[in-house]
Design a protein around this motif. Sequence first.
Motif, short mmCIF file in Angstrom:
data_model
loop_
_atom_site.label_atom_id
_atom_site.label_comp_id
_atom_site.label_asym_id
_atom_site.label_seq_id
_atom_site.Cartn_x
_atom_site.Cartn_y
_atom_site.Cartn_z
N LYS A 248 0.82 -1.21 0.00
CA LYS A 248 0.00 0.00 0.00
C LYS A 248 0.85 1.26 0.00
CE LYS A 248 -3.05 0.48 3.30
NZ LYS A 248 -4.02 0.15 4.38
N TYR A 249 1.88 1.25 0.83
CA TYR A 249 2.72 2.45 0.96
C TYR A 249 4.02 2.31 0.17
CZ TYR A 249 -0.76 2.96 4.53
OH TYR A 249 -1.96 3.02 5.17
N GLY A 250 4.09 1.28 -0.67
CA GLY A 250 5.26 1.08 -1.52
C GLY A 250 5.14 1.89 -2.78
N SER A 251 6.26 2.12 -3.44
CA SER A 251 6.20 2.93 -4.67
C SER A 251 5.99 2.02 -5.88
CB SER A 251 7.46 3.78 -4.82
OG SER A 251 8.57 3.11 -4.30
N ASP A 274 10.57 -2.61 2.55
CA ASP A 274 10.08 -2.04 1.29
C ASP A 274 10.86 -0.78 0.94
OD1 ASP A 274 8.77 0.50 2.18
OD2 ASP A 274 7.54 -0.88 3.35
N ASN A 275 10.76 -0.36 -0.31
CA ASN A 275 11.44 0.88 -0.70
C ASN A 275 10.39 1.91 -1.10
OD1 ASN A 275 10.65 -0.40 -3.01
ND2 ASN A 275 12.68 -0.50 -3.93
N GLY A 276 9.37 2.01 -0.25
CA GLY A 276 8.24 2.89 -0.54
C GLY A 276 8.40 4.28 0.05
N GLU A 277 7.26 4.85 0.45
CA GLU A 277 7.27 6.26 0.87
C GLU A 277 7.97 6.53 2.20
OE1 GLU A 277 2.91 6.97 2.81
OE2 GLU A 277 2.93 6.51 0.66
#
Length: 347
Positions: A248-251, A274-277
């Motif tokens: 959900k919060y990943g890019s 993860d490498n998200g926001e």
Amino acid sequence: MKKSYKFALITAILCSFTQTLLVFIIMLIYGEIYAHVILGTAFTSFLLVFSIVQYRLEHLIYRRISKIYDDLTLLESTSFVKNQITTDMATLTEEIDKYAKNKKLEIETLKVRETYRKEFIGNVSHELKTPLFTVQGYISTLIDGAMNDPELLMKYLKRADKGVERLTYIVKDLDMITQLEAGSMTLEVEVFNIIEVIQNIFELYEMKAKRKNISLIFEKSHKLPVFVQGDKDRLQQVISNLIINSIKYGSLNGTTEVGVENLTNNKILIRITDNGEGIDKIHLSRIFERFYRVDKSGSRKEGGSGLGLAIVKHILEAHNEKLYVESVLNIGSVFSFTLSKALTDTQ
Ligand SMILES: Nc1ncnc2c1ncn2[C@@H]1O[C@H](COP(=O)(O)OP(=O)(O)O)[C@@H](O)[C@H]1O
Ligand SMILES: [Mg+2]
């Protein structure tokens, strides 16, 4: 010396003194003084008064105290034991003091719970309002005529369905958090292969990840199964919640990596990267609070209940396991937690 003895003693001394004085005065009036009568009066009156006062006092205090004990036992039957009834005032005072302190503590916890309850109900209605109004909006529009357009009919029905779906999982999360916070959840501990559980979750969320072109990667340094001890369903939910968040919060085109590694002799560490926001420092300490969201409007679009991480924290606490988070804004996040290896594990 018991307080009642002291009281009886002083009363007896005073009484025998006044009585002896009286006898002495009467003798003076009659002009004949008998020393043995005076001594006898002093002695017998002392003994009599002392015993009567002592007896009456004990009786009185005993009756009063047993009444107090009885009254209190009605309220809290566990705090007092019948055979502990004592005529000693000091013990009673101490007991009542203890009792009062306990009650005060109880009242304070109840007050805290009351504020918590009010806050919780406020949050719940707030959470339910948005999807409920959405569903109502679409249905009203359909009734008002949009249903005659077959294209709109399908579109709005689908949106209403989405809203209901959202309501459903908010209610499910609420149900879970209520159980967890009431402490009424019992863990069904079993031994299971954590690798298998993670693989199942991957399969479940593959589609969801694909929509954002996120690759789900399982860092499998060991091909052997890893047996752990815990409530399988709950722990599965922990991992699911963390993976869902990472998607959900990943890019777009990002990655979600799950790793399992040996920590100590009896613990393993599960890591979801993860490498998200990412999450800003100011929010990091609060994300495990129920209903807490970093970006309220943004997350709302993604449709979370804000309970995911609170549930994760509760389940891991119930297992006595540790949960860690590291995150850098715009770089990514790492959520990790410990699990107990199964005792039967042969490694
Ligand atoms: N992997 C992640 N990356 C960035 N932010 C996250 C991540 N996981 C959680 N968060 C933040 O923490 C908040 C709380 O998460 P959660 O309790 O799961 O609620 P929800 O996902 O329903 O909003 C989220 O709203 C989000 O802002
Ligand atoms: Mg979540």
